[in-house]
Design a protein around this motif. Structure first.
Motif, short mmCIF file in Angstrom:
data_model
loop_
_atom_site.label_atom_id
_atom_site.label_comp_id
_atom_site.label_asym_id
_atom_site.label_seq_id
_atom_site.Cartn_x
_atom_site.Cartn_y
_atom_site.Cartn_z
N GLY A 23 42.13 -2.50 41.55
CA GLY A 23 42.13 -1.15 41.01
C GLY A 23 43.09 -1.01 39.85
N VAL A 24 44.25 -1.66 39.95
CA VAL A 24 45.23 -1.62 38.86
C VAL A 24 44.68 -2.32 37.62
CG1 VAL A 24 47.55 -2.30 38.13
CG2 VAL A 24 47.16 -1.49 40.46
N LYS A 58 40.81 3.87 47.32
CA LYS A 58 39.64 4.70 47.01
C LYS A 58 39.62 4.87 45.49
CE LYS A 58 37.61 9.27 47.91
NZ LYS A 58 37.82 10.59 48.57
N LYS A 59 38.45 4.63 44.87
CA LYS A 59 38.38 4.59 43.41
C LYS A 59 37.28 5.51 42.88
CE LYS A 59 39.52 -0.34 43.77
NZ LYS A 59 39.09 -1.73 43.46
N MET A 109 32.15 4.52 42.69
CA MET A 109 32.72 5.31 43.77
C MET A 109 32.93 4.43 45.00
SD MET A 109 30.50 8.87 43.63
CE MET A 109 30.37 9.85 42.12
N GLY A 110 33.92 4.80 45.82
CA GLY A 110 34.13 4.10 47.07
C GLY A 110 35.45 3.38 47.15
N ILE A 111 35.60 2.58 48.19
CA ILE A 111 36.86 1.92 48.50
C ILE A 111 36.75 0.42 48.24
CG2 ILE A 111 38.49 1.36 50.36
CD1 ILE A 111 37.65 4.01 51.70
N GLY A 112 37.72 -0.10 47.48
CA GLY A 112 37.81 -1.53 47.20
C GLY A 112 39.26 -1.96 47.23
#
Length: 346
Positions: free
Chosen positions: A226-227, A133-134, A218-221
């Motif tokens: 993400g790193v 989640k980001k 926003m949201g999940i990826g």
């Protein structure tokens, strides 16, 4: 590290982008990725460094090149003693995504890139191949928005931090079933939603630059991406938070792992004892020096894609450094073996 590797890592992403761009629009996403991996690895193995892949194409058994744990650089080759003394060189951790947005390349859509991030050994979070989640936002909102707050609350905070109405904000969200409620909430709050099919690294980084008309992600990826996003946002001074998602019921599709419990067990085996921890950019990219590099494959918000002409190609890349506190856009003309009739400067 920036002085030693700055230009070389640009060439690494350039070569990956050029190789992948040759397959743009051909509907072959796996091939577009494979050639990018090969080109990136080939160029990386010519660099005088001791590199180790901490985020890559998968585990050793699943990926023959740029797999997690693979050593790269000319000083990691079997005949390294003929070229350098490995003991004199700093050990470097590398996170790569040679073709970020394979579907975008395959179908000729905007926003695909070749990307990587590097830091000293231990300077990048070795994220499992899970989801995350980001929340990404501009520097003005850093430390003010929070991933634990609702989208509505964060949009109000973002509106105040940027001194603009909520109806002027644009939030990027990946078009997935899991995001239906999030998309509705953002729209109900009055903000605008830009849906993307793939490639959220570019969206996260765009939040760090004024003028992109992207104010939040926003949201999940994917967690590895993400790193990489966090490395860029740390250097840009932007806001980035990530929280690992290990429950298949939340992601709905694509999560690696047999079950929620199996995923929790895997996290524990990686010494991640707090699976619900929220990480900020400094925790995901903690090294003293962090470098990020990207090259556009297809044209996006930040960079032009690869443009071929007779005898060559033109690329646009971005390299971000927390050491020099710079974000450099690099426009390069590549002259292939066949001499072009003219250099394309327009």
């Amino acid at each position: 590290m920036e002085n030693t590797l700055g230009l070389e890592i640009i060439e690494v992403v350039e070569q990956a982008a050029i190789a992948s761009a040759r397959w743009m629009g051909k509907g072959e996403k796996n091939t577009a990725d494979e050639v990018a991996v090969e080109a990136m690895r080939e160029r990386m193995n010519k660099i005088y460094m001791r590199g180790r892949i901490v985020i890559g194409e998968g585990e050793r058994d699943d990926a023959p090149m740029l797999y997690i744990g693979e050593e790269v650089g000319i000083c990691s080759q079997p005949d390294a003693k003929n070229f350098c003394n490995p003991d004199e060189l700093i050990e470097i951790d590398i996170a790569v995504d040679p073709c970020e947005g394979t579907n975008l390349v395959a179908y000729g859509q905007p926003g695909s890139m070749a990307v990587l991030a590097i830091s000293q050994k231990g300077g990048l979070f070795a994220a499992p191949d899970f989801y995350m989640k980001k929340l990404a936002a501009p520097p003005a909102a850093k430390g003010k928005v929070d991933i634990n707050k609702s989208a509505t609350e964060n949009l109000k905070i973002l509106s105040e931090a940027l001194d603009r109405g909520i109806d002027e904000l644009v939030v990027v969200v990946m078009k997935r079933e899991r995001h239906n409620d999030l998309i509705k909430e953002i729209r109900d709050a009055g903000a605008r939603v830009q849906l993307i099919s793939d490639g959220d690294v570019g969206a996260a980084i765009s939040c760090g630059f004024a003028g992109t008309n992207i104010h939040a992600l926003m949201g999940i990826g994917a967690a590895p991406e993400g790193v990489i996003s966090a490395a860029a946002m740390r250097a840009l001074g932007g806001h980035f938070q990530g929280q690992l998602i290990y429950d298949p019921a939340i992601v709905k599709t694509g999560l690696i792992g047999e079950s929620k419990q199996a995923n929790l067990d895997r996290l524990k085996s990686m010494n991640i004892n707090d699976p619900d921890k929220v990480y900020d950019a400094h925790e995901l990219a903690s090294g003293e020096t962090v470098l990020f590099a990207a090259c556009g494959i297809t044209t996006g918000n930040l960079m032009q894609g690869v443009r071929f002409f007779q005898g060559g190609a033109r690329t646009q890349s971005l390299v971000i450094s927390n050491q020099s506190r710079t974000a450099r856009f690099v426009d390069t003309i590549h002259m292939f073996d066949k001499q072009p009739k003219e250099l394309q400067l327009h």
